[in-house]
Design a protein around this motif. Structure first.
Motif, PDB file in Angstrom:
ATOM      1  N   ILE A   1       0.854  -1.200   0.000  1.00 41.06           N
ATOM      2  CA  ILE A   1       0.000   0.000   0.000  1.00 41.06           C
ATOM      3  C   ILE A   1       0.892   1.252   0.000  1.00 41.06           C
ATOM      4  N   LEU A   2       1.957   1.194   0.805  1.00 46.20           N
ATOM      5  CA  LEU A   2       2.884   2.339   0.825  1.00 46.20           C
ATOM      6  C   LEU A   2       3.544   2.534  -0.530  1.00 46.20           C
ATOM      7  N   ASP A   3       3.926   1.409  -1.177  1.00 44.91           N
ATOM      8  CA  ASP A   3       4.517   1.523  -2.524  1.00 44.91           C
ATOM      9  C   ASP A   3       3.537   2.186  -3.477  1.00 44.91           C
ATOM     10  N   LEU A   4       2.245   1.810  -3.366  1.00 46.59           N
ATOM     11  CA  LEU A   4       1.235   2.375  -4.271  1.00 46.59           C
ATOM     12  C   LEU A   4       1.021   3.864  -4.013  1.00 46.59           C
ATOM     13  N   THR A   5       0.868   4.226  -2.738  1.00 45.36           N
ATOM     14  CA  THR A   5       0.481   5.609  -2.427  1.00 45.36           C
ATOM     15  C   THR A   5       1.623   6.613  -2.687  1.00 45.36           C
ATOM     16  N   LYS A   6       2.845   6.092  -2.791  1.00 42.72           N
ATOM     17  CA  LYS A   6       3.958   6.992  -3.146  1.00 42.72           C
ATOM     18  C   LYS A   6       3.681   7.658  -4.496  1.00 42.72           C
ATOM     19  N   LYS A   7       2.952   6.934  -5.354  1.00 37.68           N
ATOM     20  CA  LYS A   7       2.654   7.468  -6.697  1.00 37.68           C
ATOM     21  C   LYS A   7       1.822   8.738  -6.632  1.00 37.68           C
ATOM     22  N   ILE A   8       1.049   8.930  -5.550  1.00 34.37           N
ATOM     23  CA  ILE A   8       0.287  10.182  -5.436  1.00 34.37           C
ATOM     24  C   ILE A   8       0.854  11.038  -4.292  1.00 34.37           C
ATOM     25  N   ASN A   9       2.151  10.810  -4.032  1.00 34.51           N
ATOM     26  CA  ASN A   9       2.920  11.631  -3.087  1.00 34.51           C
ATOM     27  C   ASN A   9       2.532  11.473  -1.627  1.00 34.51           C
ATOM     28  N   TYR A  10       1.983  10.344  -1.267  1.00 30.84           N
ATOM     29  CA  TYR A  10       1.773  10.068   0.157  1.00 30.84           C
ATOM     30  C   TYR A  10       2.917   9.178   0.628  1.00 30.84           C
ATOM     31  N   VAL A  11       3.552   9.555   1.726  1.00 33.82           N
ATOM     32  CA  VAL A  11       4.644   8.739   2.273  1.00 33.82           C
ATOM     33  C   VAL A  11       4.329   8.415   3.728  1.00 33.82           C
ATOM     34  N   SER A  12       4.997   7.398   4.262  1.00 30.46           N
ATOM     35  CA  SER A  12       4.688   7.028   5.644  1.00 30.46           C
ATOM     36  C   SER A  12       5.407   7.980   6.607  1.00 30.46           C
ATOM     37  N   ILE A  13       4.748   8.301   7.716  1.00 30.42           N
ATOM     38  CA  ILE A  13       5.355   9.178   8.722  1.00 30.42           C
ATOM     39  C   ILE A  13       5.209   8.520  10.090  1.00 30.42           C
ATOM     40  N   THR A  14       5.995   8.980  11.047  1.00 28.59           N
ATOM     41  CA  THR A  14       5.923   8.348  12.363  1.00 28.59           C
ATOM     42  C   THR A  14       5.005   9.116  13.310  1.00 28.59           C
ATOM     43  N   ASN A  15       4.867  10.412  13.098  1.00 23.12           N
ATOM     44  CA  ASN A  15       4.019  11.175  13.998  1.00 23.12           C
ATOM     45  C   ASN A  15       2.579  11.233  13.476  1.00 23.12           C
ATOM     46  N   ILE A  16       1.714  10.446  14.111  1.00 22.90           N
ATOM     47  CA  ILE A  16       0.321  10.311  13.649  1.00 22.90           C
ATOM     48  C   ILE A  16      -0.338  11.673  13.486  1.00 22.90           C
TER      49      ILE A  16
ATOM     50  N   VAL B   1     -14.029   2.157   3.268  1.00 30.53           N
ATOM     51  CA  VAL B   1     -13.623   0.797   3.662  1.00 30.53           C
ATOM     52  C   VAL B   1     -13.154   0.100   2.384  1.00 30.53           C
ATOM     53  N   ILE B   2     -12.014  -0.585   2.491  1.00 27.84           N
ATOM     54  CA  ILE B   2     -11.428  -1.208   1.290  1.00 27.84           C
ATOM     55  C   ILE B   2     -11.052  -2.650   1.637  1.00 27.84           C
ATOM     56  N   GLY B   3     -11.618  -3.605   0.915  1.00 28.39           N
ATOM     57  CA  GLY B   3     -11.343  -5.018   1.189  1.00 28.39           C
ATOM     58  C   GLY B   3      -9.927  -5.409   0.798  1.00 28.39           C
ATOM     59  N   PRO B   4      -9.437  -6.561   1.281  1.00 25.55           N
ATOM     60  CA  PRO B   4      -8.046  -6.954   0.999  1.00 25.55           C
ATOM     61  C   PRO B   4      -7.778  -7.246  -0.473  1.00 25.55           C
ATOM     62  N   GLN B   5      -8.838  -7.471  -1.248  1.00 24.00           N
ATOM     63  CA  GLN B   5      -8.611  -7.727  -2.678  1.00 24.00           C
ATOM     64  C   GLN B   5      -8.883  -6.489  -3.529  1.00 24.00           C
ATOM     65  N   SER B   6      -9.083  -5.354  -2.871  1.00 21.05           N
ATOM     66  CA  SER B   6      -9.382  -4.129  -3.651  1.00 21.05           C
ATOM     67  C   SER B   6      -8.410  -2.994  -3.338  1.00 21.05           C
ATOM     68  N   TYR B   7      -7.351  -3.266  -2.587  1.00 24.47           N
ATOM     69  CA  TYR B   7      -6.551  -2.119  -2.131  1.00 24.47           C
ATOM     70  C   TYR B   7      -5.715  -1.470  -3.233  1.00 24.47           C
ATOM     71  N   HIS B   8      -5.650  -2.137  -4.417  1.00 23.14           N
ATOM     72  CA  HIS B   8      -4.965  -1.484  -5.540  1.00 23.14           C
ATOM     73  C   HIS B   8      -5.719  -0.225  -5.969  1.00 23.14           C
TER      74      HIS B   8
ATOM     75  N   VAL C   1       4.223  -1.715  -9.777  1.00 28.03           N
ATOM     76  CA  VAL C   1       4.916  -0.887  -8.777  1.00 28.03           C
ATOM     77  C   VAL C   1       6.000  -1.735  -8.124  1.00 28.03           C
ATOM     78  N   LYS C   2       7.222  -1.230  -8.157  1.00 28.97           N
ATOM     79  CA  LYS C   2       8.341  -1.985  -7.597  1.00 28.97           C
ATOM     80  C   LYS C   2       8.142  -2.226  -6.104  1.00 28.97           C
ATOM     81  N   ASN C   3       8.434  -3.426  -5.650  1.00 30.42           N
ATOM     82  CA  ASN C   3       8.382  -3.696  -4.215  1.00 30.42           C
ATOM     83  C   ASN C   3       9.631  -3.077  -3.587  1.00 30.42           C
ATOM     84  N   SER C   4       9.446  -2.066  -2.761  1.00 32.85           N
ATOM     85  CA  SER C   4      10.607  -1.322  -2.254  1.00 32.85           C
ATOM     86  C   SER C   4      11.093  -1.863  -0.910  1.00 32.85           C
ATOM     87  N   ASN C   5      10.465  -2.925  -0.430  1.00 33.40           N
ATOM     88  CA  ASN C   5      10.861  -3.466   0.875  1.00 33.40           C
ATOM     89  C   ASN C   5      12.342  -3.864   0.849  1.00 33.40           C
TER      90      ASN C   5
END
Ligand code: SF4
Length: 431
Positions: free
Chosen positions: A9-24, A88-95, A128-132
């Motif tokens: 999901i993080l790999d996908l959302t990077k495409k629209i400029n959302y990145v993960s952060i630590t401070n909620i 709400v997004i099911g596990p088979q629709s998160y793309h 989308v490349k797996n960046s893990n």
């Protein structure tokens, strides 16, 4: 699998400029990836959303997305009951996540995306490349389940069995290794049901075994019914396949297995264990157990304890049966709570004894550890041995990503502690 999904999901959302952060508190979008296996999963979602609400009381509301199996199972109810949730997004629709975020940004709309679009999902993910870049990484190869065990929600939340293409998996595995992963854990709700154009899990294991710089391979979770001889053969032939197998059994009684719709007997289960041991004498096992399943008699329960002692599972995950809404077992008469708790305590005592004996037997032995990271603010390194045991050693040398021999000095129920064995440097030869 949720960890794998969250990373993707993080790999996908990077495409629209959302990145993960630590401070909620600084989040523009809050994604809660949920699991429906345990009891009170839905309550936990409301609780968590409540926490977000509190944090954003005097600020602009973030987009709140509930993803995963709770979203799949309870989607409409969640949207109706908790207005703070945007989609709400099911596990088979998160793309679809980027489309959904953008439409929430643009309009103020509520979205329920819970179709089973697993083929489309992986088509999108492949783009989308797996960046893990973790030293040990998960890789989903199969999703869903057609087994319909009577207690389980997975067939209803993840949908029918689906296997990803062989070449996609190999290409993602190579990406992970190029990123620095040395261990790959293949994932599937029913991983050994993998079947893509007659390529089976064993074929995948043999191919992964050939990838340069990939050191270790594991897979989880298997069903005894799909444990074919080619897979048993792979355990003896694939040198990178680790010698620990997680093979859920749930009960030691064939009668209860039949009631659960597990589709195998205890004799068949033990035959698999026996065959594996004949092919690979060092192999060890871990398993899952449901205690006090409806209809479990004292005799059925004692068979489960006996099985634990006979197979000597080095790790086990045991829970009292708890009904999942919508499953056939949810309507069955539950065993008295006091009896259920007593049985769980007896079972866990037996399991702890087996584990303790195994772990104490490791003291003074040498084990091979793949180190993953350094503990915070100390010179201790954490890694795992071939049996997935956690191992901690002191070292001034950076051990992350290295496989080293360790002599075990002591242990507790969860961790082994040891010292690095200094390996001889290769002798230099005179010209
Ligand atoms: S095989 Fe596993 S995932 Fe499938 S229904 Fe049974 S417990 Fe659930």
């Amino acid at each position: 699998m949720n960890e794998y999904d969250s990373n993707r999901i993080l790999d996908l959302t990077k495409k629209i400029n959302y990145v993960s952060i630590t401070n909620i508190e600084e989040a523009d979008c809050y994604v809660l990836n949920t699991c429906h296996i345990r009891e009170k999963a839905t309550d936990k979602v409301y609780h968590e959303v409540g926490r977000v609400k509190k944090k954003f009381r005097n600020k602009k509301k973030p987009i709140v997305l509930i993803i995963g199996c709770v979203a799949q199972a309870e989607g409409d109810v969640l949207l109706q009951k908790e207005k703070y949730i945007d989609a709400v997004i099911g596990p088979q629709s998160y793309h679809e996540i980027n489309k959904i975020i953008l439409s929430i940004e643009n309009k103020d709309t509520k979205i329920n995306s819970t179709e089973f679009e697993v083929i489309e999902k992986f088509d999108q993910l492949n783009l989308v490349k797996n960046s893990n870049s973790k030293i040990s990484s998960f890789l989903t190869i199969q999703e869903g389940c057609d087994k319909f065990c009577k207690f389980c929600v997975v067939p209803y939340t993840r949908g029918p069995e689906y296997s990803r293409s062989f070449s996609e998996i190999l290409s993602e595995a190579k990406q992970l290794v190029d990123n620095g992963s040395q261990e790959i854990i293949l994932l599937g709700q029913n991983v050994n049901a993998y079947n893509f154009k007659n390529k089976r899990l064993s074929d995948l294991l043999f191919s992964l075994n050939e990838i340069k710089n990939l050191e270790r391979i594991r897979y989880t979770t298997s069903h005894p019914k799909d444990f074919t001889n080619d897979l048993i053969e792979a355990h003896s032939e694939c040198k990178k396949l680790m010698p620990l197998l997680h093979l859920p059994v749930q009960s030691g009684s064939t009668k209860i297995l039949k009631n659960m719709n597990r589709n195998h007997t205890i004799e068949e289960y033990l035959e698999i264990i026996e065959k594996l041991r004949r092919k690979k004498s060092s192999i060890k096992f871990s398993s899952d157990f449901i205690i006090a399943y409806p209809g479990e008699t004292k005799d059925d329960f004692e068979r489960t304890v006996l099985l634990m002692k006979e197979v000597e599972f080095i790790n086990s995950y045991s829970f009292i049966f708890s009904p999942r809404p919508g499953t056939p077992a949810a309507n069955l008469k539950k065993i008295d709570t006091k009896i259920a708790k007593e049985r769980l305590a007896i079972f866990q005592r037996a399991a702890d004894e087996v584990k303790k004996k195994y772990r104490e037997g490791l003291v003074n032995s040498t084990t091979s550890v793949l180190f993953e990271n350094k503990s915070r603010a100390t010179d201790k390194y954490f890694g795992r041995d071939e049996y997935f045991n956690s191992v901690i050693v002191h070292s001034n040398e950076n051990l992350a990503g290295k496989i080293r021999k360790v002599k075990i000095d002591k242990c507790n129920q969860n961790t082994l502690f040891g010292e690095l064995i200094l390996e001889d440097k290769p002798k230099e030869h005179a010209a």
